[in-house]
Design an enzyme around this catalytic site. Structure first.
Site, short mmCIF file in Angstrom:
data_model
loop_
_atom_site.label_atom_id
_atom_site.label_comp_id
_atom_site.label_asym_id
_atom_site.label_seq_id
_atom_site.Cartn_x
_atom_site.Cartn_y
_atom_site.Cartn_z
N ASP A 199 -7.27 -8.68 6.10
CA ASP A 199 -8.34 -8.52 7.02
C ASP A 199 -8.77 -7.18 7.54
O ASP A 199 -8.14 -6.30 6.93
CB ASP A 199 -7.66 -9.16 8.72
CG ASP A 199 -6.63 -8.04 9.05
OD1 ASP A 199 -5.57 -7.70 8.29
OD2 ASP A 199 -6.70 -7.55 10.15
N PHE A 231 -10.30 -0.37 0.31
CA PHE A 231 -9.69 -1.28 1.31
C PHE A 231 -10.45 -2.69 1.04
O PHE A 231 -11.75 -2.70 0.79
CB PHE A 231 -10.50 -0.71 2.65
CG PHE A 231 -10.15 -1.64 3.94
CD1 PHE A 231 -8.56 -1.41 4.38
CD2 PHE A 231 -10.66 -2.58 4.44
CE1 PHE A 231 -8.18 -2.33 5.19
CE2 PHE A 231 -10.40 -3.20 5.42
CZ PHE A 231 -9.04 -3.30 5.84
N ASP A 265 0.68 -1.13 0.04
CA ASP A 265 -0.27 0.02 0.17
C ASP A 265 0.96 1.25 0.08
O ASP A 265 1.41 1.64 -0.95
CB ASP A 265 -0.88 -0.04 1.38
CG ASP A 265 -2.12 1.04 1.47
OD1 ASP A 265 -2.20 1.57 0.33
OD2 ASP A 265 -2.33 1.21 2.39
#
Ligand code: IMP
Ligand code: MG
Length: 182
Positions: free
Chosen positions: A167, A160, A111
């Site tokens: 998770d 996301f 990311d």
């Protein structure tokens, strides 16, 4: 598969199917098998799984590699909920010596790149002969570091996601498909 899933307070909708994930990993393994053809046990690389997110990816990749390779694991964390904190903490250190070894870091997702930056620093300090980065997913719009990403299976927009190891606050890792926040 077309149904949404609920994790804690949030709803996620289908994003990347199992078949697409498998095909991307297969393609990555093909490239690595070409690049590492001819290595022997004496100069075998270490595939370093970054716990916990990269467990399903590392497993799927590992069983497709056709050259001698060892495995190790490390645990770092930078996310709180759905946001990167910018601070990378090492929660479980290296249990295996990487001195003089080529290390292939297996990540679930790159990311901001803070995590791999910290990992590369740690690995250099521990005397690794070289580091390659291998990631299932990349958010190219967010990644601004200069560390070359040697193997990227899938590129996604800045959303996301959860599933296949990824998770939301510890939950949602146990699906075969990947889901995106609605
Ligand atoms: P970075 O340090 O910002 O590159 O973030 C990398 C780590 O953040 C990954 O290894 C994941 O654990 C987590 N992460 C980044 N994006 C997502 C996401 O969309 N869903 C779940 N976890 C994520
Ligand atoms: Mg991770």
């Amino acid at each position: 598969m077309e149904t949404s899933i609920k994790i804690l307070d949030k709803t996620f909708v289908p994003f990347i199917k199992e078949e697409e994930i498998s095909a991307a990993i297969e393609g990555l393994a093909d490239r690595m098998n070409d690049d590492f053809a001819g290595v022997s046990e004496e100069n075998a690389p270490i595939l370093l799984c970054t716990l916990n997110g990269a467990v399903p990816f590392t497993g799927a990749l590992l069983t497709r590699l056709r050259f001698p390779v060892e495995m190790a694991a490390i645990r770092v964390a930078s996310y709180l909920g759905t946001e990167s904190t910018g601070e990378v903490r090492t929660i479980l250190g290296l249990e295996k010596s990487v001195k003089g070894r080529l290390v292939i870091v297996a990540e679930d997702i790159v990311d901001t790149g803070n995590t791999i930056e910290q990992l590369c620093k740690t690995l250099r300090e521990e005397g690794a002969a070289g580091v390659r980065i291998c990631t299932l997913l990349l958010k190219p719009d967010v990644y601004k570091k200069n560390i070359p990403l040697d193997y990227v299976a899938l590129r996604i927009p800045n959303r996301f996601i959860v599933g296949f190891g990824l998770d939301y606050n510890g939950f949602g890792r146990n699906t075969r498909d990947i889901y995106v926040l609605q």
